[in-house]
Design an enzyme around this catalytic site. Structure first.
Site, PDB file in Angstrom:
ATOM      1  N   THR A 194       0.901  -1.160   0.000  1.00 38.15           N
ATOM      2  CA  THR A 194       0.000   0.000   0.000  1.00 38.15           C
ATOM      3  C   THR A 194       0.923   1.188   0.000  1.00 38.15           C
ATOM      4  OG1 THR A 194      -1.933  -0.932   1.126  1.00 38.15           O
ATOM      5  CG2 THR A 194      -1.484   1.348   1.595  1.00 38.15           C
ATOM      6  N   ARG A 222     -13.881  -7.799  -1.742  1.00 41.80           N
ATOM      7  CA  ARG A 222     -13.134  -7.533  -0.500  1.00 41.80           C
ATOM      8  C   ARG A 222     -12.536  -6.105  -0.506  1.00 41.80           C
ATOM      9  NH1 ARG A 222      -7.795  -5.814   1.108  1.00 41.80           N
ATOM     10  NH2 ARG A 222      -7.333  -6.737   3.110  1.00 41.80           N
ATOM     11  N   VAL A 223     -12.702  -5.426   0.599  1.00 43.91           N
ATOM     12  CA  VAL A 223     -12.095  -4.110   0.786  1.00 43.91           C
ATOM     13  C   VAL A 223     -11.329  -4.143   2.102  1.00 43.91           C
ATOM     14  CG1 VAL A 223     -12.527  -1.642   1.094  1.00 43.91           C
ATOM     15  CG2 VAL A 223     -13.961  -2.962  -0.475  1.00 43.91           C
ATOM     16  N   GLY A 224     -10.107  -3.612   2.087  1.00 43.96           N
ATOM     17  CA  GLY A 224      -9.299  -3.587   3.309  1.00 43.96           C
ATOM     18  C   GLY A 224      -9.475  -2.291   4.082  1.00 43.96           C
ATOM     19  N   ASP A 225      -8.475  -1.971   4.861  1.00 47.01           N
ATOM     20  CA  ASP A 225      -8.552  -0.785   5.723  1.00 47.01           C
ATOM     21  C   ASP A 225      -8.234   0.526   5.002  1.00 47.01           C
ATOM     22  OD1 ASP A 225      -5.885  -1.861   5.428  1.00 47.01           O
ATOM     23  OD2 ASP A 225      -5.230  -0.343   6.845  1.00 47.01           O
ATOM     24  N   THR A 245      -0.502   0.571   6.678  1.00 47.25           N
ATOM     25  CA  THR A 245      -0.335  -0.503   5.692  1.00 47.25           C
ATOM     26  C   THR A 245      -0.219  -1.818   6.430  1.00 47.25           C
ATOM     27  OG1 THR A 245       1.148  -1.486   4.050  1.00 47.25           O
ATOM     28  CG2 THR A 245       2.151   0.038   5.615  1.00 47.25           C
ATOM     29  N   THR A 247      -2.214  -6.056   6.908  1.00 50.71           N
ATOM     30  CA  THR A 247      -3.369  -6.922   6.651  1.00 50.71           C
ATOM     31  C   THR A 247      -4.625  -6.184   7.106  1.00 50.71           C
ATOM     32  OG1 THR A 247      -1.880  -8.693   7.201  1.00 50.71           O
ATOM     33  CG2 THR A 247      -4.155  -9.299   6.862  1.00 50.71           C
ATOM     34  N   GLY A 248      -5.363  -5.666   6.110  1.00 45.49           N
ATOM     35  CA  GLY A 248      -6.429  -4.717   6.368  1.00 45.49           C
ATOM     36  C   GLY A 248      -7.466  -5.171   7.379  1.00 45.49           C
TER      37      GLY A 248
HETATM   38  N1  ASP Z   1      -3.846  -2.541   3.902  1.00 46.47           N
HETATM   39  C1  ASP Z   1      -3.965  -3.078   2.568  1.00 46.47           C
HETATM   40  C2  ASP Z   1      -5.239  -3.875   2.475  1.00 46.47           C
HETATM   41  O1  ASP Z   1      -5.544  -4.626   3.372  1.00 46.47           O
HETATM   42  C3  ASP Z   1      -2.826  -3.930   2.166  1.00 46.47           C
HETATM   43  C4  ASP Z   1      -1.475  -3.512   2.652  1.00 46.47           C
HETATM   44  O2  ASP Z   1      -1.300  -2.428   3.154  1.00 46.47           O
HETATM   45  O3  ASP Z   1      -0.517  -4.286   2.539  1.00 46.47           O
HETATM   46  O4  ASP Z   1      -5.897  -3.785   1.474  1.00 46.47           O
END
Ligand code: ASP
Length: 330
Positions: A194, A222-225, A245, A247-248
């Site tokens: 990210t 799927r949508v992360g953070d 950045t 694992t969202g």
């Molecule tokens: N935070 C991002 C997501 O989960 C991925 C990342 O930052 O590595 O989409």
């Protein structure tokens, strides 16, 4: 006595993950360092000239979106269907205005689109086809989906789908021409990455911006953070600005960015201590991995990550550019 003018400062990240010294060839390492350094300089140029924090973070993130080494804009990871679905968000600390988009597929600069949502719509968060339509209506630059394609990310998708026993989708149209030399140096930080930036300007206003392709082989919308205000991005002049950045899913559950700002605002914690509390303790306790960058209105800067590396750079008024990748660097 005249009050001291706030000092400008800016921090950028290009993703956290499994990044060991032994994994990166010297030319790869140099390319990543150059990438975050250029982005930091792009943001610093805005601040030096008296520009706003929000302009600075947008400028820095746009640089990283254009750089195919990073998982945002060009060089984004692929969904299981072989598409690039891009997420971004931006927030301004003085007004608490924010804009975010998720699952956009044709906007060259997702962070530019998030900013339009913030400034030209009555909303904070737009998704999918609607966000694409708003982008077009705003006259933002549209590209063919193949524009985001890079060979390295496609290979990573094939490997991941292979592991999961899922079929390999056809390559997006226009893909072959778009793959380029710079992207050949891309490193696979464990399926994700990210980019983000945080800044404080000479008025003492803070801002944060984050942009991503999400995670390799993501499915079902799927949508992360990253596009979630409070999770991947937050900015308030009462505390700080944060871009995350990692694992969202874990960052959403802890509302990481807002939590750091809340510790600063309500508990009076220092910026570094607050970032460390949330990343090293709270995130680690639920097995989440990743990192954050942060700035405070007084020009204080921090980063914290619990992975082996994070691409990062910081620069401030009267302070040199500091670039890092690994844990043993300052
Ligand atoms: N935070 C991002 C997501 O989960 C991925 C990342 O930052 O590595 O989409």
């Amino acid at each position: 006595m005249a009050e001291a003018r706030p000092k400008w400062a800016l921090v950028v990240h290009g993703g956290a993950g499994v990044i060991a010294r032994s994994d990166l060839k010297p030319e790869q390492e140099a390319a990543y360092r150059q990438g975050v350094a250029e982005a930091a300089e792009a943001g610093a140029a805005v601040l030096r000239g008296g520009g706003t924090a929000v302009d600075a973070v947008e400028a820095a993130v746009r640089r990283l979106e254009e750089n195919p080494l990073f998982n945002a804009g060009r060089g984004a990871v692929f969904t299981a269907e072989g598409r690039n679905e891009l997420d971004a968000s931006i927030m301004e600390g003085r007004s608490l205005k924010a804009g975010a988009v998720a699952g956009v597929t044709r906007t060259r600069s997702p962070i530019g689109l998030a900013r339009r949502v913030m400034e030209r719509s009555a909303h904070v968060f737009l998704i999918g086809d609607g966000a694409d339509a708003f982008s077009k209506a705003q006259g933002l630059e549209q590209v063919e989906p193949g524009w985001f394609f890079t060979e390295g990310r496609w290979k990573a998708l094939e490997r991941e789908l292979g592991k999961q026993g899922l079929p390999i989708p056809p390559r997006p149209p226009g893909a072959a021409e778009a793959a380029n030399e710079a992207a050949a140096l891309a490193h696979d930080e464990g399926k994700r990455g990210t980019v983000g930036a945080v800044a404080v300007d000479t008025r003492g206003d803070v801002a944060a911006a984050t942009s991503t392709g999400g995670t390799t082989a993501k499915r079902w919308g799927r949508v992360g953070d990253s596009p979630i205000i409070g999770a991947g991005t937050y900015a308030s002049n009462r505390s700080c600005a944060v871009s995350a950045t990692g694992t969202g899913e874990y960052f959403i559950r802890l509302t990481v960015a807002r939590e750091i700002c809340a510790l600063v605002e309500h508990k009076g914690m220092g910026l570094q201590a607050a970032a460390d509390q949330v990343v090293q303790k709270d995130l680690t306790a639920i097995d989440g991995d990743g990192g954050v960058i942060a700035v405070a209105p007084d020009g204080d800067m921090a980063w914290s990550y619990n992975t082996s590396g994070m691409y990062r750079a910081r620069i401030g008024e009267g302070q040199p550019l500091v670039v890092g990748i690994y844990k043993d660097e300052p």
